[in-house]
Design an enzyme around this catalytic site. Structure first.
Site, PDB file in Angstrom:
ATOM      1  N   SER A 264     -10.600  -0.955   3.046  1.00 53.39           N
ATOM      2  CA  SER A 264     -10.691  -1.025   1.577  1.00 53.39           C
ATOM      3  C   SER A 264     -12.006  -1.693   1.226  1.00 53.39           C
ATOM      4  O   SER A 264     -12.169  -2.905   1.404  1.00 53.39           O
ATOM      5  CB  SER A 264      -9.520  -1.827   1.008  1.00 53.39           C
ATOM      6  OG  SER A 264      -8.298  -1.190   1.275  1.00 53.39           O
TER       7      SER A 264
ATOM      8  N   LYS B  73      -7.726   3.078  -4.474  1.00 53.71           N
ATOM      9  CA  LYS B  73      -7.213   1.878  -3.791  1.00 53.71           C
ATOM     10  C   LYS B  73      -7.457   0.636  -4.633  1.00 53.71           C
ATOM     11  O   LYS B  73      -6.597  -0.260  -4.707  1.00 53.71           O
ATOM     12  CB  LYS B  73      -7.867   1.721  -2.415  1.00 53.71           C
ATOM     13  CG  LYS B  73      -7.418   0.461  -1.663  1.00 53.71           C
ATOM     14  CD  LYS B  73      -5.912   0.431  -1.430  1.00 53.71           C
ATOM     15  CE  LYS B  73      -5.447  -0.881  -0.811  1.00 53.71           C
ATOM     16  NZ  LYS B  73      -5.891  -1.063   0.583  1.00 53.71           N
TER      17      LYS B  73
ATOM     18  N   LYS C  58     -10.701 -10.323  -2.168  1.00 60.95           N
ATOM     19  CA  LYS C  58     -11.847  -9.408  -2.011  1.00 60.95           C
ATOM     20  C   LYS C  58     -11.649  -8.125  -2.808  1.00 60.95           C
ATOM     21  O   LYS C  58     -12.547  -7.661  -3.521  1.00 60.95           O
ATOM     22  CB  LYS C  58     -12.038  -9.106  -0.524  1.00 60.95           C
ATOM     23  CG  LYS C  58     -13.130  -8.097  -0.195  1.00 60.95           C
ATOM     24  CD  LYS C  58     -12.581  -6.689   0.021  1.00 60.95           C
ATOM     25  CE  LYS C  58     -11.651  -6.600   1.208  1.00 60.95           C
ATOM     26  NZ  LYS C  58     -11.177  -5.210   1.433  1.00 60.95           N
TER      27      LYS C  58
END
Length: 291
Positions: free
Chosen positions: A96, A171, A239
């Site tokens: 990701s 995502k 993140k």
């Protein structure tokens, strides 16, 4: 059967590589921490000594590493994928990372004659172990079609969502929805506890109504019992929310909930909870409540 190099054998990558080996594929796995290759070897795979060793002779290169700089390094460092993979190799990045970085790296790969998919996953460690991941795939349609048998070995829901970078964009949206659900579930649980309610019963009935969600099913009991062994670490969700906030700003989209939850995740990391499961966001809300 396919020859696969699997780069990154952490909480997610290890069970994914094991599933591919158990399906009969030839899998060479590489991880910076060599002992992480043990489950793959036990499943019939091979422990590679370097990225180049894993990639040599592979038809498919699968990548599952933590962040954009890690994917860039795996691809572009000397002896990396771009140096080692033969033309026509299908590179599938399950990590990701930032959508703009994916678009850049896909371009570099194609210049080397490689095919490239971004295929981030949702479902956490439980989904990786059960091969029930949701996989959102960006890239060329023909490449997605050729990868689908492998992807369906790993996931229950495999959807081509558009060109390169689209998988990472979806995502990011997924991570926003999950983080918002986790924050609200944590608030609700603390609210219930403060009023002395039987939380086991409360979570059961909430799960049967409109408040029900996969987050409630998978994370409710972890919060209730304060069991925060990592399935997906707070540091990684922190993140991912940074990706959401940056990409939203670049697109001119207002995301106030994303900004708030990103700050809560940042607070959790600052308090030393980054290595815990993201359900441990409950601890941040406990601290804010003085509990």
């Amino acid at each position: 059967m396919t020859t696969i190099a699997f780069l990154g054998l952490g909480i997610m990558g290890s069970p994914m590589a094991v599933h591919l080996a158990e399906a009969g594929h030839t899998v060479a796995g590489y991880n910076r921490t060599p002992d992480k290759t043990a489950p793959l070897v036990a499943a019939g795979g091979r422990a590679a000594t370097s990225v180049a060793d894993a990639v040599h002779g592979a038809d498919v290169v699968a990548i599952m590493v933590p962040d954009s700089p890690d994917v860039r390094a795996v691809l572009t460092d000397p002896g990396g994928v771009l140096d080692s993979a033969a033309p026509g190799t299908l590179v599938t990045d399950f990590s990701s990372i930032r959508p703009d970085v994916t678009v850049e790296l896909a371009g570099l790969a194609r210049e080397q004659g490689l095919r490239y998919l971004d295929a981030p996953v949702s479902g956490g460690e439980a989904g990786a172990k059960a091969a029930t991941l949701s996989i959102m795939v960006g890239g060329d349609g023909a490449d997605v079609a050729s990868a689908r048998p492998l992807l369906e070995t790993l996931g229950r829901t495999v959807v081509h969502v558009g060109p390169s970078g689209s998988g990472q964009t979806v995502k990011a949206a997924n991570q926003l929805v999950v983080a918002g659900n986790i924050a609200l579930l944590a608030e609700a649980l603390l609210f219930l506890e403060a009023h002395g309610v039987d939380t086991t019963a409360a979570l059961e009935v909430l799960g049967g109504g409109l408040a029900g969600s996969a987050v409630l099913v998978q994370k409710g009991e972890k919060m209730r019992t304060r069991s925060f062994d990592p399935g997906f670490r707070i540091a990684l969700h922190h993140k991912d929310l940074g990706i959401v906030v940056d990409a939203a700003r670049a697109a001119g989209v207002v995301t106030p909930v994303a900004a708030l939850v990103a700050q809560l995740m940042a607070s959790a990391v600052a308090a030393g909870d980054g290595g815990l499961d993201h359900s441990a966001l409950l601890r941040t809300l406990e601290r804010l409540s003085g509990r």
